[in-house]
Design a protein around this motif. Sequence first.
Motif, mmCIF file in Angstrom:
data_model
loop_
_atom_site.group_PDB
_atom_site.id
_atom_site.type_symbol
_atom_site.label_atom_id
_atom_site.label_comp_id
_atom_site.label_asym_id
_atom_site.label_seq_id
_atom_site.Cartn_x
_atom_site.Cartn_y
_atom_site.Cartn_z
ATOM 1 N N LEU A 156 0.809 -1.216 0.000
ATOM 2 C CA LEU A 156 0.000 0.000 0.000
ATOM 3 C C LEU A 156 0.844 1.268 0.000
ATOM 4 C CD1 LEU A 156 -2.825 -0.987 2.529
ATOM 5 C CD2 LEU A 156 -3.079 -0.625 0.083
ATOM 6 N N ASP A 157 1.929 1.297 0.794
ATOM 7 C CA ASP A 157 2.657 2.546 1.043
ATOM 8 C C ASP A 157 3.968 2.679 0.280
ATOM 9 O OD1 ASP A 157 0.789 3.584 3.049
ATOM 10 O OD2 ASP A 157 1.471 1.934 4.295
ATOM 11 N N ARG A 158 4.552 1.558 -0.168
ATOM 12 C CA ARG A 158 5.801 1.567 -0.950
ATOM 13 C C ARG A 158 6.889 2.447 -0.318
ATOM 14 N NH1 ARG A 158 5.065 -2.227 -5.316
ATOM 15 N NH2 ARG A 158 2.829 -2.502 -5.363
ATOM 16 N N PRO A 159 7.239 2.241 0.964
ATOM 17 C CA PRO A 159 8.280 3.070 1.575
ATOM 18 C C PRO A 159 9.649 2.753 0.973
ATOM 19 C CG PRO A 159 7.696 1.269 3.031
ATOM 20 C CD PRO A 159 6.723 1.217 1.886
ATOM 21 N N PRO A 160 10.505 3.759 0.801
ATOM 22 C CA PRO A 160 11.828 3.506 0.238
ATOM 23 C C PRO A 160 12.802 2.874 1.234
ATOM 24 C CG PRO A 160 11.565 5.835 0.706
ATOM 25 C CD PRO A 160 10.237 5.201 0.976
ATOM 26 N N VAL A 161 12.528 3.017 2.545
ATOM 27 C CA VAL A 161 13.411 2.467 3.583
ATOM 28 C C VAL A 161 12.576 1.645 4.566
ATOM 29 C CG1 VAL A 161 15.079 2.969 5.419
ATOM 30 C CG2 VAL A 161 15.006 4.413 3.376
ATOM 31 N N VAL A 162 13.109 0.469 4.935
ATOM 32 C CA VAL A 162 12.435 -0.422 5.886
ATOM 33 C C VAL A 162 13.416 -0.790 6.990
ATOM 34 C CG1 VAL A 162 11.218 -2.615 6.186
ATOM 35 C CG2 VAL A 162 11.032 -1.372 4.012
#
Length: 465
Positions: A43-49
């Motif tokens: 849903l959010d496609r964050p670049p950093v996890v």
Amino acid sequence: MPRILIVDDDDQVRALLAEFFGSQGFEVVTAEDGQVALERMRLDRPPVVLLDLNMPRLGGLEALPELKRITPQACVIILTSHSDVPTAVQAMRLGAYDYLVKPFDLDDLALRVQRALEHTGLLARVEELSAEAGAGGALRRQMGPSDAVAGVIRQVLQVAESNFSVLILGETGTGKELVARAIHGQSPRRERPFVALDCGAVPETLIESELFGFERGAFTGADRRKDGYFQAAEGGSLFLDEIGNLPLATQAKLLRALQERQVQALGATRPVPVDVRILAASNAPLESQARAGRFRQDLYYRLNEFTIPLPPLRGRREDIVFLARRFLDEASMELRRPVHRISEAASELLLRHPWPGNARELRNAIRQAVLLSDGLLLPEHLRLGVAEGGRDEAVPGPSSDLGSRSLRDLGALGAAEAERRAIRLALGVTRGNKSEAARLLKTDYKTLHLKMRRYGISGADFKAS
């Protein structure tokens, strides 16, 4: 505002990191285990996890490959204890960007996150430069060098910079999602999400909640609020594949959302504004469906601001061998088989086949042939099913089968053919109703849908006229 996903089953650690990165100007998303992390990534496609290793349900090591599959450019930083350092090293081999041992210094973590963001920025710039070289290069590599594909590329470049809704029409396996992604990649929305929903893969009872989201308590089992695909695609593009499968009631709500540029989640008291570009696809002619009353005419005209028809593979002979060689290289690496050439006779067989499943069918045929071959791909390695006129396109007789294929291989081929025929029979009985066909076949809806895609079968071919 950069986005970061924090995945840890320890409530205190999640809260601490969320507060810290929130104060640093990040948009923070959290998850308590790997399973929830996969949902947030979609849903959010964050670049950093930030990913903890030891969690219930789905641990970090198991979640990592799937996180990278969903968003390959994402930088995943592993958070681990001293005893887990060898596992963290294994995670690096699986694609993690970095790892940090607990207890860690927040300033050190912030520095690593900043480096990760710079890294994703460089990757994005490389992609941008590639895009500036033109969508044409990517689509030619994926679809072929024919004049027909060149015509598709011209239309992509014509419409990409606009905000038009685009209707992509083509048979199953012709590359409709590839074209949709190319349009998004060349558009001003390229930095925002591209979200795809296969309308044919979602049961009718769930499609509205998937599209528009729902509030907690909206229906039995809705124990928490969930955003829909419209909200997930905010600022970007929403690709609605097999849009002709939408129920008429859902079509009415979709039309309203497109006209008013707002959606109302199930159980919500008021709508919320959305900024989304719609890219839709269908393997059946929507205009005739609209005339027959199976698709709303007003929605058809709203979607049909620009139409891109995709030619079938059987009309693009120069693309068949090109794609076969590309699929051969991919399958040889994936299956670790030393198959690097297609014989002249096998190429002729590929050119004669009508390819009702188009590029998807071709890819499956080549993968299967690579598994059975040992060096040179020959006609007897190809199992192409029944061609027009009822003649079996596979050339080997029983003696050549026994000479080149194991009993296990022959069993797998027979099972696949029986499965394909059973699915076609069930769809014929139910007039293309996939839910009913799944019940007849004693399988679940999603499994049936995946197998239909694998065999190049379209439910629209079985619907009553």
